[in-house]
Design a protein around this motif. Structure first.
Motif, short mmCIF file in Angstrom:
data_model
loop_
_atom_site.label_atom_id
_atom_site.label_comp_id
_atom_site.label_asym_id
_atom_site.label_seq_id
_atom_site.Cartn_x
_atom_site.Cartn_y
_atom_site.Cartn_z
N PRO A 37 -9.87 -7.04 -4.67
CA PRO A 37 -9.54 -6.42 -3.43
C PRO A 37 -7.97 -6.39 -3.42
O PRO A 37 -7.34 -7.04 -4.04
N PRO A 38 -7.28 -5.38 -2.73
CA PRO A 38 -5.98 -5.11 -2.63
C PRO A 38 -5.30 -6.39 -1.96
O PRO A 38 -6.02 -7.22 -1.21
N ASP A 39 -4.05 -6.66 -2.10
CA ASP A 39 -3.46 -7.66 -1.51
C ASP A 39 -2.13 -7.32 -0.58
O ASP A 39 -1.32 -8.28 -0.10
N LYS A 40 -1.88 -6.03 -0.81
CA LYS A 40 -0.87 -5.59 0.23
C LYS A 40 -1.30 -4.28 0.93
O LYS A 40 -2.28 -3.63 0.44
N VAL A 41 -0.88 -4.06 1.97
CA VAL A 41 -1.07 -2.86 2.77
C VAL A 41 0.24 -2.17 3.28
O VAL A 41 1.12 -2.74 3.70
N LEU A 270 3.73 -3.37 5.11
CA LEU A 270 4.62 -2.41 5.29
C LEU A 270 4.20 -1.62 6.24
O LEU A 270 3.25 -0.58 5.84
N LEU A 271 4.94 -1.29 7.58
CA LEU A 271 4.48 -0.65 8.49
C LEU A 271 5.35 0.28 8.95
O LEU A 271 6.41 -0.01 9.47
N VAL A 332 -2.96 1.94 1.23
CA VAL A 332 -2.19 2.86 1.72
C VAL A 332 -2.99 3.59 2.70
O VAL A 332 -4.16 4.06 2.37
N VAL A 333 -2.66 3.47 4.15
CA VAL A 333 -2.88 4.28 5.20
C VAL A 333 -2.08 5.41 5.44
O VAL A 333 -0.92 5.06 6.00
N LEU A 334 -2.56 6.67 5.72
CA LEU A 334 -1.69 7.64 6.13
C LEU A 334 -2.34 8.12 7.62
O LEU A 334 -3.79 8.44 7.33
N THR A 335 -1.74 8.20 8.73
CA THR A 335 -2.59 8.77 9.94
C THR A 335 -1.20 9.13 10.68
O THR A 335 -0.23 9.41 10.37
N ALA A 336 -1.59 9.46 12.02
CA ALA A 336 -0.73 10.03 13.11
C ALA A 336 -1.15 9.30 14.29
O ALA A 336 -2.39 8.87 14.49
N ASP A 337 -0.15 9.37 15.32
CA ASP A 337 -0.41 8.66 16.43
C ASP A 337 -0.96 9.72 17.58
O ASP A 337 -1.53 9.09 18.59
N HIS A 338 -0.98 10.96 17.31
CA HIS A 338 -1.54 11.98 18.21
C HIS A 338 -1.28 13.15 17.36
O HIS A 338 -0.35 13.32 16.62
N GLY A 339 -1.62 14.42 17.96
CA GLY A 339 -1.32 15.58 17.50
C GLY A 339 -0.51 16.29 18.50
O GLY A 339 0.30 15.74 18.99
N SER A 340 -0.48 17.73 18.41
CA SER A 340 0.79 18.30 19.32
C SER A 340 0.09 19.53 20.00
O SER A 340 -0.51 20.50 19.12
N ILE A 502 -6.58 11.03 8.70
CA ILE A 502 -6.93 9.48 8.53
C ILE A 502 -7.40 9.34 7.21
O ILE A 502 -8.42 9.74 6.97
N VAL A 503 -6.27 8.89 6.16
CA VAL A 503 -6.37 8.86 4.92
C VAL A 503 -6.14 7.42 4.36
O VAL A 503 -5.35 6.82 4.64
N PHE A 504 -7.01 6.96 3.50
CA PHE A 504 -7.00 5.63 2.79
C PHE A 504 -6.72 6.16 1.26
O PHE A 504 -7.42 7.10 0.70
N ALA A 505 -5.59 5.47 0.70
CA ALA A 505 -5.26 5.85 -0.73
C ALA A 505 -4.73 4.54 -1.23
O ALA A 505 -4.73 3.40 -0.57
N GLY A 506 -4.68 4.53 -2.67
CA GLY A 506 -4.19 3.38 -3.45
C GLY A 506 -5.37 2.40 -3.87
O GLY A 506 -6.58 2.80 -3.54
N ALA A 507 -5.02 1.25 -4.32
CA ALA A 507 -6.09 0.07 -4.07
C ALA A 507 -7.46 0.63 -5.14
O ALA A 507 -8.28 0.09 -4.78
N GLY A 508 -6.97 1.37 -6.02
CA GLY A 508 -8.30 1.78 -6.85
C GLY A 508 -9.19 2.74 -5.97
O GLY A 508 -10.25 2.66 -6.71
N LEU A 509 -9.01 3.21 -5.05
CA LEU A 509 -9.95 4.02 -4.31
C LEU A 509 -10.25 5.45 -5.12
O LEU A 509 -9.44 5.86 -5.63
N SER A 510 -11.50 5.63 -4.59
CA SER A 510 -11.87 6.79 -5.42
C SER A 510 -11.72 8.05 -4.44
O SER A 510 -11.00 7.83 -3.20
#
Length: 551
Positions: A37-41, A270-271, A332-340, A502-510
């Motif tokens: 499992p990853p140990d950082k976010v 890291l946020l 790594v999580v990439l997202t947004a707080d809302h659209g426009s 809403i995207v999850f990356a890094g950590a050996g994800l496929s």
């Protein structure tokens, strides 16, 4: 005896070899070890980033992350109010607004957490102490509470309430880097805005005029309609043109990368919040930005520059993780707080006076405990104000009202007025833990089959997410292309406000995508599942299993 031991040992070796041979002959395989499992976010929130904006402005680093990581093509925000001060907290708590302490830009202090019970507040005015008090009163842990067990959590955002929502109350080891509006300093005739926050690192805080202090008094081309409703007047959200003191998204990313370098063996989370797109969208009408048709055009304040800048920062963060060798152990999580939401011609129902920040009078009406009175409602809202029963209203791409007299007759009177306001598609009244629709649906005010289908499937769900005693008494929903505030805004149920990456990356994800309708509230439990952490609190979100590439 020695001979006997030797024969036993040889027999054991023979059995092992025979077992291996049988396994090979029958096609049995040794099951590979599960990935570590990853140990950082790292959580990157690109404010106001709708999927529409990603596509229109060809944000290549974001698109690459969506392609190579675990994307959520059917994902959406999943709550109202779809605003910064709500979603940053949803992301790192896994709680819906109705259970997290506040639901929107308005707040009724039912339990007297901040002052006398029943007081009305504007939540985007909250500092760390006020927001922490509401978070602690609600009683749930934040992501930082879990990550603190293995390292230090750092939050970086030029926008204070965004930072405090992401970070949570934290521990004595909490570090938040943001800006203060107070205590400017002056060097060489230039006024500087100071970085601040609980536990801000000394190398970011610095001294007057050092790297992370940004210039205050800059107007660029924003002191005109429509930007003047909410103009850029310094380099807090805009990159700026001051060498060595760039603000906005570059400021946040520079700080994040320095933290990663300085605290390499110490950080576990890291946020990062990037506010540049949000500011440009509010000022210029989102995807309707006139760009170089603007008198005195300065590209730095507009959407094309803002999207390119935010996209580059996403690339910088990913490159830094890869170059440090930490990408495979970091989720790594990439997202947004809302659209426009971009107001179409004839569907902006705010007022304008040539005064900086006049848009606040479109957003708010009332006399909140933590601000000056807002007593200049837009003409479109005046019939509701004439009921003399509005304690506080917040208007963007939805209308949200906290009433003074909440008797059945008074609520019904206000609802009857609201359904006649321009472009209202439906009026909803809070009853306990849900909202009842108390008007007919104005399908005729929706311009496409897609909009009508979205309303039918999602309106009730989205409005219900802010059904709490501290939330609004009445909500009016609006069509896709309508705002009551500034020309580009957020807040409501519209697809452009709700459909975010809403995207999850890094950590050996496929690169295999999640086909479920993943929501912002699902991010936190999904992170904990990926880290192998058992939650200590029942969250509102769902934990999804992220597909990983086996070694």
């Amino acid at each position: 005896m020695a001979r006997r031991h030797l024969l036993v040992a040889l027999a054991a070796v023979s059995l092992v070899c025979a077992g291996t041979l049988v396994g090979a002959q029958t096609g049995a395989a040794v099951r590979p070890k599960p990935p570590t499992p990853p140990d950082k976010v790292v959580v990157i929130v690109v404010d106001a980033l709708s999927k529409e904006i990603v596509e229109k402005y060809d944000m290549q680093h974001v698109q690459a992350l969506m392609k190579d990581g675990v994307d959520t093509p059917r994902g959406y925000l999943g709550h109202t109010g779809s605003v910064t001060v709500v979603t940053h907290n949803v992301i790192t708590s896994g709680m819906l607004p109705k259970n997290m302490g506040w639901t929107n830009e308005g707040y009724r202090d039912v339990d007297g957490v901040l002052g006398d019970p029943g007081g009305l507040y504007i939540t985007s005015n909250f500092g760390y102490d006020e927001m922490s008090a509401l978070q602690e009163h609600a009683g749930y842990p934040h992501l930082s509470d879990y990550l603190d067990d293995t390292g230090k959590v750092f939050t970086v955002s030029p926008k204070g309430y965004a930072a405090y929502g992401l970070s949570g109350p934290g521990s004595a080891d909490t570090s938040v880097s943001t800006f203060t509006s107070a205590d400017p300093c002056e060097v060489g005739g230039v006024r500087w805005r100071k970085p601040t926050g609980p536990g801000v690192p000394s190398y970011i805080e610095g001294s007057c005029g050092s790297r992370y202090w940004v210039e205050r008094d800059k107007g660029y081309d924003t002191l005109q309609f429509p930007a003047q409703l909410y103009p850029a007047t310094d380099d807090r959200y805009v990159v700026g043109d001051e060498p060595g003191h760039q603000g906005g998204d570059i400021w946040a990313t520079d700080a994040a990368l320095q933290i990663m370098a300085e605290e390499r063996d110490a950080w576990s989370g890291l946020l990062v919040s990037l506010p540049g797109i949000d500011k440009a969208a509010h000022m210029w009408g989102g995807v309707n930005d006139p760009e170089d048709a603007t008198p005195g055009f300065d590209p730095m304040t507009h959407m094309e520059f803002a999207t390119a800048t935010a996209d580059a920062q996403v690339g910088r963060i990913m490159d830094a993780l890869e170059e440090s060798g930490e990408l495979d152990s970091t989720l790594v999580v990439l997202t947004a707080d809302h659209g426009s939401v971009a107001a179409a011609e004839g569907h902006w129902h705010g007022d304008f006076e040539p005064v900086d920040d006049y848009g606040y009078y479109n957003w708010y009406y009332g006399d909140p405990e933590n601000d000056d009175p807002y007593d200049q409602p837009q003409e479109a809202l005046q019939p509701l104000i004439d009921t003399e029963n509005v304690g506080l209203s917040y208007s963007d791409s939805s209308l949200n009202v906290w009433l003074e007299d909440r008797s059945r007759a008074s609520v019904a009177e206000a609802a009857a007025v609201m359904k006649r306001l321009p472009d209202v598609t439906a009026v909803w009244q809070r009853r306990g833990d849900h909202f009842d629709r108390v008007s007919r649906v104005r399908w005729d005010r929706m311009t496409s089959g897609g909009e009508r289908s979205w309303f039918a499937r999602k309106a009730q769900e989205l409005v219900d997410t802010q059904a709490a005693p501290y939330g609004p008494d009445l909500v009016a929903t609006l069509p896709d292309d309508t705002t009551y505030s500034v020309l580009g805004d957020h807040g409501g149920i519209q697809r452009t406000s709700q459909q975010i990456p809403i995207v999850f990356a890094g950590a050996g994800l496929s690169g295999k995508d999640l086909r479920a309708e993943v929501r912002s509230v699902d991010i936190m439990p999904t992170i904990l599942r990926a880290l192998g952490i058992t939650p200590s609190y029942d969250m509102d979100g769902k934990a999804y299993r992220l597909p990983r590439t086996r070694p």
